[in-house]
Scaffold this active site. Structure first.
Site, short mmCIF file in Angstrom:
data_model
loop_
_atom_site.label_atom_id
_atom_site.label_comp_id
_atom_site.label_asym_id
_atom_site.label_seq_id
_atom_site.Cartn_x
_atom_site.Cartn_y
_atom_site.Cartn_z
N GLU A 50 29.87 34.28 54.81
CA GLU A 50 30.95 33.75 53.98
C GLU A 50 32.28 34.22 54.55
OE1 GLU A 50 30.72 34.14 49.73
OE2 GLU A 50 32.76 33.38 49.49
N ASP A 75 36.01 39.52 54.63
CA ASP A 75 37.41 39.22 54.28
C ASP A 75 38.27 40.38 54.76
OD1 ASP A 75 39.91 38.54 52.85
OD2 ASP A 75 38.66 37.15 51.73
N ASP A 102 38.30 40.49 60.24
CA ASP A 102 38.48 39.08 60.57
C ASP A 102 37.10 38.46 60.86
OD1 ASP A 102 38.94 36.66 61.95
OD2 ASP A 102 40.88 37.38 62.67
N ASP A 125 42.91 29.64 53.46
CA ASP A 125 44.37 29.49 53.28
C ASP A 125 44.82 28.17 53.88
OD1 ASP A 125 44.95 32.19 52.14
OD2 ASP A 125 44.03 32.80 54.02
N THR A 193 36.24 29.58 41.30
CA THR A 193 36.88 30.90 41.46
C THR A 193 38.26 30.86 40.80
OG1 THR A 193 37.93 30.24 43.52
CG2 THR A 193 35.77 31.28 43.69
N GLU A 196 40.44 28.47 42.61
CA GLU A 196 40.24 27.04 42.31
C GLU A 196 40.74 26.72 40.90
OE1 GLU A 196 36.22 25.53 42.44
OE2 GLU A 196 36.93 23.48 42.67
C1 LIG Z 1 42.85 31.34 49.45
S1 LIG Z 1 41.78 32.68 49.55
C2 LIG Z 1 40.25 32.02 48.88
C3 LIG Z 1 39.29 33.09 48.52
C4 LIG Z 1 37.93 32.66 47.94
N1 LIG Z 1 37.11 32.01 48.95
C5 LIG Z 1 38.07 31.79 46.71
O1 LIG Z 1 37.65 30.63 46.76
O2 LIG Z 1 38.61 32.27 45.72
C6 LIG Z 1 41.43 32.76 51.30
C7 LIG Z 1 40.81 34.09 51.71
O3 LIG Z 1 40.47 34.03 53.09
C8 LIG Z 1 40.74 35.28 53.67
N2 LIG Z 1 40.83 35.08 55.13
C9 LIG Z 1 41.72 34.34 55.81
N3 LIG Z 1 41.44 34.37 57.12
C10 LIG Z 1 40.33 35.14 57.27
C11 LIG Z 1 39.55 35.54 58.38
N4 LIG Z 1 39.85 35.15 59.63
N5 LIG Z 1 38.51 36.34 58.17
C12 LIG Z 1 38.18 36.76 56.92
N6 LIG Z 1 38.88 36.40 55.82
C13 LIG Z 1 39.94 35.60 56.00
C14 LIG Z 1 42.00 35.75 52.97
O4 LIG Z 1 42.19 37.14 53.05
C15 LIG Z 1 41.76 35.28 51.54
O5 LIG Z 1 41.10 36.27 50.78
#
Ligand SMILES: C[S@@+](CC[C@H](N)C(=O)[O-])C[C@H]1O[C@@H](n2cnc3c(N)ncnc32)[C@H](O)[C@@H]1O
Length: 217
Positions: A50, A75, A102, A125, A193, A196
């Site tokens: 994930e 994350d 990452d 994002d 979530t 969303e």
């Molecule tokens: C907009 S949030 C959505 C979080 C969750 N999936 C949800 O639906 O509520 C996007 C998440 O992706 C993470 N993220 C962005 N780029 C990432 C990467 N390369 N590796 C891991 N996490 C990442 C951010 O830190 C953030 O927590």
């Protein structure tokens, strides 16, 4: 330097989150340059990566309803990591492991070819400004990297509330010979979530996409 898909942010870590991280034990895997032995870590379960679990609310609900699937949740955001670990402990789930880092680096350095049963990327994002599009996670090089770590027949389930990004996801994945699929109706097993829920309040519809890893001859 590789362009990051996120901006590192500090964010306040609550006492509960800090305790969950401090007491994570084997639930939290360290970042490293060694290939993970997923078979050993998940006791032979097929494993889903994930990418960007946020607070982990969808992660734990989906892990609870599918105990025969291991979830490697990655994350970069520390408070969310604390939430995920707290929820995992609270629900006594044994099929989740977290990594703070990452997910693309994890895929590149810590996963072997075809290691994964599938990938979940929910609400990455959106980077709406044109000058930031280069930061979007769903881009040709990242799609190729993730395909290489996914077994033939494996899946990539994506969701976004940003329509132009949904279109970009489709364009990128349709152009790749390693993925085949498209838009699907919202699967009932994908929980809403907090992220969303905000999108729904702001009248942004979500799009789910489901792609299968193809055999490339
Ligand atoms: C907009 S949030 C959505 C979080 C969750 N999936 C949800 O639906 O509520 C996007 C998440 O992706 C993470 N993220 C962005 N780029 C990432 C990467 N390369 N590796 C891991 N996490 C990442 C951010 O830190 C953030 O927590």
């Amino acid at each position: 330097m590789t362009i990051r898909t996120y901006i590192p942010r500090r964010g306040r870590v609550s006492e509960r989150q800090a305790t969950a991280i401090a007491e994570a034990g084997g639930l939290l895997l360290p970042m490293g340059a060694e290939i993970l032995d997923l078979g050993e870590i998940f006791a032979g379960l097929p494993v889903v990566l994930e990418v960007g679990f946020g607070t982990g609310s969808a992660t734990v609900t989906m892990a609870e309803s599918a105990p025969d699937l291991g979830i490697l949740a990655v994350d970069v955001h520390t408070p969310g990591l604390g939430d995920l670990l707290y929820r995992t402990r609270e629900r006594r789930l044994t099929n989740i492991r977290a990594i703070a880092g990452d997910a693309l680096v994890v895929a590149e350095q810590m996963l072997s070819q075809s290691a994964l049963e599938g990938i979940r990327t929910f609400f990455p994002d959106p980077w709406p400004k044109a000058r930031h599009h280069k930061r979007r996670l769903v881009a040709p090089a990242n799609a190729a990297l993730l395909a290489s770590r996914t077994k033939v027949g494996g899946f990539w389930h994506l969701a976004t509330d940003w329509q132009p990004y949904a279109e970009q996801m489709q364009e990128v994945l349709d152009a790749s010979r390693q993925w085949t699929g498209g838009v699907i109706p919202r699967p009932t097993d994908r929980p809403i979530t907090r992220y969303e829920a905000t999108a729904i309040r702001e009248h942004r519809n979500s799009t789910d996409l489901w792609y299968r890893r193809t055999k490339v001859s």
